[in-house]
Motif scaffolding. Structure first.
Motif, PDB file in Angstrom:
ATOM      1  N   ASP A   1     -40.884  18.913  83.700  1.00  0.00           N
ATOM      2  CA  ASP A   1     -40.322  18.213  82.672  1.00  0.00           C
ATOM      3  C   ASP A   1     -40.880  18.151  81.539  1.00  0.00           C
ATOM      4  O   ASP A   1     -40.210  17.517  80.413  1.00  0.00           O
ATOM      5  N   GLY A   2     -42.051  18.569  80.904  1.00  0.00           N
ATOM      6  CA  GLY A   2     -42.791  18.810  80.024  1.00  0.00           C
ATOM      7  C   GLY A   2     -43.210  17.391  79.290  1.00  0.00           C
ATOM      8  O   GLY A   2     -44.246  17.342  78.126  1.00  0.00           O
TER       9      GLY A   2
ATOM     10  N   ARG B   1     -45.794  13.859  72.909  1.00  0.00           N
ATOM     11  CA  ARG B   1     -45.944  15.650  72.774  1.00  0.00           C
ATOM     12  C   ARG B   1     -47.017  15.361  70.755  1.00  0.00           C
ATOM     13  O   ARG B   1     -47.524  15.985  71.056  1.00  0.00           O
TER      14      ARG B   1
ATOM     15  N   ILE C   1     -42.834  25.749  85.796  1.00  0.00           N
ATOM     16  CA  ILE C   1     -42.411  26.068  84.526  1.00  0.00           C
ATOM     17  C   ILE C   1     -41.936  27.095  83.598  1.00  0.00           C
ATOM     18  O   ILE C   1     -42.599  27.981  83.927  1.00  0.00           O
ATOM     19  N   LYS C   2     -41.100  26.854  82.182  1.00  0.00           N
ATOM     20  CA  LYS C   2     -40.708  27.734  81.472  1.00  0.00           C
ATOM     21  C   LYS C   2     -41.548  28.702  80.432  1.00  0.00           C
ATOM     22  O   LYS C   2     -42.530  27.607  80.005  1.00  0.00           O
TER      23      LYS C   2
ATOM     24  N   GLN D   1     -41.796  26.613  77.242  1.00  0.00           N
ATOM     25  CA  GLN D   1     -42.659  25.300  77.188  1.00  0.00           C
ATOM     26  C   GLN D   1     -43.593  25.596  77.151  1.00  0.00           C
ATOM     27  O   GLN D   1     -44.755  24.712  76.368  1.00  0.00           O
TER      28      GLN D   1
ATOM     29  N   SER E   1     -44.453  26.504  73.144  1.00  0.00           N
ATOM     30  CA  SER E   1     -44.392  25.741  72.269  1.00  0.00           C
ATOM     31  C   SER E   1     -45.730  24.189  72.267  1.00  0.00           C
ATOM     32  O   SER E   1     -46.526  23.505  71.434  1.00  0.00           O
ATOM     33  N   LEU E   2     -46.057  24.156  73.737  1.00  0.00           N
ATOM     34  CA  LEU E   2     -47.216  23.847  73.891  1.00  0.00           C
ATOM     35  C   LEU E   2     -48.659  24.320  73.173  1.00  0.00           C
ATOM     36  O   LEU E   2     -49.438  23.223  72.772  1.00  0.00           O
TER      37      LEU E   2
END
Length: 133
Positions: free
Chosen positions: A68-69, A80, A104-105, A108, A111-112
């Motif tokens: 979920d990030g 973040r 996890i996609k 995601q 972007s991390l």
């Protein structure tokens, strides 16, 4: 005439007891003081891999990424936007280990990775679980 009492033969048991006591105390100390693994503060199921070519040694400071990030660094949840501050003193020659959820996609993670690049991290290791055959 004074006769000295005969010397008692020293048994090996007498010299082993202090050694056993010290080893036992050291064992207790390292069990209490050592950190064996660090659990993320949220549910995290890592992906598995069938082949490992030189497995990386787990560091004490691992970046955990939830599906979920949610982020956690060294076992502490972080946001973040706080990532750059948390990684400010990270050595340039050392790769950062990332333990991400299996579900996890890729978007995601990309972007991390962009946020890590902005924070000055140029090398990462993505940790997986060894698949039992």
């Amino acid at each position: 005439m004074i006769i000295a009492p005969p010397k008692r033969p020293r048994s090996t048991e007498d010299s082993l007891l202090p050694l056993i006591n010290i080893v036992f105390l050291l064992l207790i100390f390292f069990m209490l003081a050592g950190v064996l693994t660090q659990k993320p503060p949220f549910e995290l199921r890592t992906p598995s891999t069938a082949d490992i070519n030189g497995a990386a040694q787990l560091q004490h400071k691992v970046l955990d990424v939830g599906v979920d990030g949610h982020l956690a660094f060294a076992g502490q949840p972080i946001k973040r936007d706080e990532l750059g501050k948390a990684l400010a003193d990270w050595p340039q020659d050392k790769s950062l280990q990332i333990r991400a959820a299996a579900d996890i996609k890729a978007g995601q993670l990309s972007s991390l990775f962009a946020a890590l690049r902005r924070a000055g991290i140029s090398q990462v290791d993505l940790l997986t679980r060894h698949k039992q055959s």
